[in-house]
Motif scaffolding. Structure first.
Motif, PDB file in Angstrom:
ATOM      1  N   LYS A 112       1.113  -1.315   0.138  1.00  0.00           N
ATOM      2  CA  LYS A 112      -0.144  -0.099  -0.223  1.00  0.00           C
ATOM      3  C   LYS A 112       0.945   1.546   0.040  1.00  0.00           C
ATOM      4  CE  LYS A 112      -3.504  -2.420   2.342  1.00  0.00           C
ATOM      5  NZ  LYS A 112      -4.145  -2.523   3.592  1.00  0.00           N
ATOM      6  N   ARG A 113       2.439   1.165   0.070  1.00  0.00           N
ATOM      7  CA  ARG A 113       2.818   2.208   0.041  1.00  0.00           C
ATOM      8  C   ARG A 113       3.920   2.039  -0.712  1.00  0.00           C
ATOM      9  NH1 ARG A 113       3.749   4.934   5.593  1.00  0.00           N
ATOM     10  NH2 ARG A 113       5.625   4.913   5.520  1.00  0.00           N
ATOM     11  N   GLY A 114       3.496   1.737  -1.844  1.00  0.00           N
ATOM     12  CA  GLY A 114       3.939   1.629  -2.701  1.00  0.00           C
ATOM     13  C   GLY A 114       4.626   0.028  -2.706  1.00  0.00           C
ATOM     14  N   GLY A 115       4.906  -0.737  -2.295  1.00  0.00           N
ATOM     15  CA  GLY A 115       6.422  -2.008  -2.397  1.00  0.00           C
ATOM     16  C   GLY A 115       5.470  -2.846  -2.994  1.00  0.00           C
ATOM     17  N   GLN A 116       6.604  -3.456  -3.439  1.00  0.00           N
ATOM     18  CA  GLN A 116       6.085  -4.784  -4.147  1.00  0.00           C
ATOM     19  C   GLN A 116       5.572  -5.984  -3.838  1.00  0.00           C
ATOM     20  OE1 GLN A 116       9.446  -7.533  -3.730  1.00  0.00           O
ATOM     21  NE2 GLN A 116      10.782  -6.492  -5.715  1.00  0.00           N
ATOM     22  N   PHE A 117       4.005  -6.660  -4.999  1.00  0.00           N
ATOM     23  CA  PHE A 117       3.556  -7.338  -3.838  1.00  0.00           C
ATOM     24  C   PHE A 117       3.710  -8.260  -3.630  1.00  0.00           C
ATOM     25  CE2 PHE A 117       0.960  -5.600  -8.214  1.00  0.00           C
ATOM     26  CZ  PHE A 117      -0.011  -5.327  -8.166  1.00  0.00           C
ATOM     27  N   PRO A 118       2.902  -8.585  -2.846  1.00  0.00           N
ATOM     28  CA  PRO A 118       3.214  -9.718  -1.776  1.00  0.00           C
ATOM     29  C   PRO A 118       3.810 -11.096  -2.148  1.00  0.00           C
ATOM     30  CG  PRO A 118       1.445  -8.935  -0.313  1.00  0.00           C
ATOM     31  CD  PRO A 118       1.459  -8.036  -2.119  1.00  0.00           C
ATOM     32  N   THR A 119       4.059 -12.406  -1.781  1.00  0.00           N
ATOM     33  CA  THR A 119       4.605 -13.068  -2.591  1.00  0.00           C
ATOM     34  C   THR A 119       3.350 -14.434  -1.904  1.00  0.00           C
ATOM     35  OG1 THR A 119       5.867 -13.745  -0.880  1.00  0.00           O
ATOM     36  CG2 THR A 119       7.014 -13.114  -3.580  1.00  0.00           C
ATOM     37  N   LEU A 120       2.771 -15.530  -2.133  1.00  0.00           N
ATOM     38  CA  LEU A 120       1.735 -15.556  -1.491  1.00  0.00           C
ATOM     39  C   LEU A 120       2.791 -17.625  -0.560  1.00  0.00           C
ATOM     40  CD1 LEU A 120      -0.128 -16.726  -5.062  1.00  0.00           C
ATOM     41  CD2 LEU A 120      -0.351 -15.519  -3.113  1.00  0.00           C
ATOM     42  N   GLN A 121       4.044 -17.329  -1.333  1.00  0.00           N
ATOM     43  CA  GLN A 121       4.866 -18.578   0.073  1.00  0.00           C
ATOM     44  C   GLN A 121       4.546 -18.667   0.769  1.00  0.00           C
ATOM     45  OE1 GLN A 121       5.829 -16.608  -3.006  1.00  0.00           O
ATOM     46  NE2 GLN A 121       6.362 -19.046  -4.797  1.00  0.00           N
ATOM     47  N   PRO A 122       5.377 -17.525   1.337  1.00  0.00           N
ATOM     48  CA  PRO A 122       5.094 -17.440   3.593  1.00  0.00           C
ATOM     49  C   PRO A 122       3.695 -17.813   4.090  1.00  0.00           C
ATOM     50  CG  PRO A 122       6.216 -15.405   2.438  1.00  0.00           C
ATOM     51  CD  PRO A 122       5.594 -16.143   1.230  1.00  0.00           C
ATOM     52  N   VAL A 123       2.605 -17.371   3.051  1.00  0.00           N
ATOM     53  CA  VAL A 123       1.436 -17.721   3.431  1.00  0.00           C
ATOM     54  C   VAL A 123       0.721 -19.159   3.506  1.00  0.00           C
ATOM     55  CG1 VAL A 123      -1.632 -17.059   4.231  1.00  0.00           C
ATOM     56  CG2 VAL A 123       0.094 -15.636   3.644  1.00  0.00           C
ATOM     57  N   GLU A 124       1.384 -19.097   2.181  1.00  0.00           N
ATOM     58  CA  GLU A 124       0.880 -21.082   1.962  1.00  0.00           C
ATOM     59  C   GLU A 124       1.602 -21.979   2.809  1.00  0.00           C
ATOM     60  OE1 GLU A 124       2.511 -20.670  -2.544  1.00  0.00           O
ATOM     61  OE2 GLU A 124       0.153 -20.757  -2.694  1.00  0.00           O
ATOM     62  N   LYS A 125       3.490 -21.621   3.065  1.00  0.00           N
ATOM     63  CA  LYS A 125       3.509 -22.076   4.117  1.00  0.00           C
ATOM     64  C   LYS A 125       3.216 -22.141   5.356  1.00  0.00           C
ATOM     65  CE  LYS A 125       8.163 -23.108   5.976  1.00  0.00           C
ATOM     66  NZ  LYS A 125       9.376 -22.485   6.255  1.00  0.00           N
ATOM     67  N   ALA A 126       2.320 -21.354   6.417  1.00  0.00           N
ATOM     68  CA  ALA A 126       1.621 -20.832   7.125  1.00  0.00           C
ATOM     69  C   ALA A 126       0.450 -21.857   6.989  1.00  0.00           C
ATOM     70  CB  ALA A 126       1.769 -19.630   7.437  1.00  0.00           C
ATOM     71  N   LEU A 127      -0.369 -21.822   6.398  1.00  0.00           N
ATOM     72  CA  LEU A 127      -1.239 -22.640   6.704  1.00  0.00           C
ATOM     73  C   LEU A 127      -1.145 -24.060   6.060  1.00  0.00           C
ATOM     74  CD1 LEU A 127      -4.823 -22.684   5.662  1.00  0.00           C
ATOM     75  CD2 LEU A 127      -4.024 -22.748   2.876  1.00  0.00           C
ATOM     76  N   GLU A 128      -0.407 -24.340   5.635  1.00  0.00           N
ATOM     77  CA  GLU A 128       0.649 -25.541   5.843  1.00  0.00           C
ATOM     78  C   GLU A 128       0.715 -26.420   7.470  1.00  0.00           C
ATOM     79  OE1 GLU A 128       4.207 -28.538   4.463  1.00  0.00           O
ATOM     80  OE2 GLU A 128       3.290 -26.976   2.394  1.00  0.00           O
ATOM     81  N   ILE A 129       1.626 -24.974   7.667  1.00  0.00           N
ATOM     82  CA  ILE A 129       1.612 -25.650   9.149  1.00  0.00           C
ATOM     83  C   ILE A 129       0.409 -26.327   9.941  1.00  0.00           C
ATOM     84  CG2 ILE A 129       3.141 -24.554  11.246  1.00  0.00           C
ATOM     85  CD1 ILE A 129       4.729 -23.622   9.147  1.00  0.00           C
ATOM     86  N   VAL A 130      -0.509 -24.877  10.011  1.00  0.00           N
ATOM     87  CA  VAL A 130      -1.353 -24.972  11.263  1.00  0.00           C
ATOM     88  C   VAL A 130      -2.307 -26.165  10.270  1.00  0.00           C
ATOM     89  CG1 VAL A 130      -1.109 -22.259  11.317  1.00  0.00           C
ATOM     90  CG2 VAL A 130      -2.451 -23.230   9.839  1.00  0.00           C
ATOM     91  N   ARG A 131      -2.315 -26.554   9.266  1.00  0.00           N
ATOM     92  CA  ARG A 131      -3.430 -27.411   8.670  1.00  0.00           C
ATOM     93  C   ARG A 131      -2.685 -28.794   9.393  1.00  0.00           C
ATOM     94  NH1 ARG A 131      -5.299 -25.890   2.412  1.00  0.00           N
ATOM     95  NH2 ARG A 131      -7.169 -25.193   3.182  1.00  0.00           N
TER      96      ARG A 131
END
Length: 186
Positions: A112-131
């Protein structure tokens, strides 16, 4: 002071920090969460799970404070990344997942401050862990964060799919606030 007394004191501080965040006082949330974290960490193994949750609350308080005052959250990101590495080294999967989710939320703020689009990998890894851990609430939060990232990338179908998957996680737990956030993304 006994360990149980310290644990109760830390739990009370944690609750106060949560209320502060809900009331929009992110700075107070971060300060109180930091106090609770110090106590939980002092409990060693007995405070390990609570330390991870408190750390997530601390990072969220700092992140929200940056949003409220218009500050760059890069320092919060560095802190969360350092804590994520510590959890990973200690093989504390839940703590690692919590920090991965926090890092994704911070990446959205940076976008939102003009940075890069966030990548999906960290959240996908978190999702795998919590599942793997069977934590439905964190699964919903990870799915909701994925939905937010997809929205930021204008991938509306994926955003909707993740939000639709997140909503039942919150419904089952009676978490109306996060369910409403999921419904918003549908």
């Amino acid at each position: 002071m006994s360990a149980n007394t310290r644990k109760r004191e830390a739990a009370s501080l944690f609750s106060k920090a949560e209320r502060s965040l809900q009331d929009g006082n992110a700075l107070e949330c971060a300060e109180v969460a930091e106090e609770a974290l110090e106590i939980f960490r002092g409990l060693g193994v007995d405070g390990q799970t609570a330390s991870a949750d408190t750390l997530r609350l601390l990072v969220e308080g700092r992140r929200q404070h940056c949003l409220q005052v218009g500050e760059d959250p890069t320092e919060v990101k560095k802190f969360a990344e350092e804590e994520r590495r510590k959890f990973e080294e200690a093989q504390h999967r839940r703590g690692e997942a919590l920090m991965l989710i926090s890092l994704a939320e911070i990446a959205l703020d940076l976008r939102k401050r003009g940075g890069q689009f966030p990548t999906l990998q960290p959240v996908e890894k978190a999702l795998e862990i919590v599942r793997t851990l069977g934590d439905k609430r964190l699964e919903g939060i990870a799915l909701l964060t994925l939905s937010d990232i997809h929205l930021a990338r204008f991938a509306l179908v994926e955003a909707k799919t993740n939000a639709e998957s997140a909503a039942p996680c919150f419904e089952d737990l009676g978490d109306r606030v996060n369910k409403a956030r999921a419904v918003r993304n549908i």
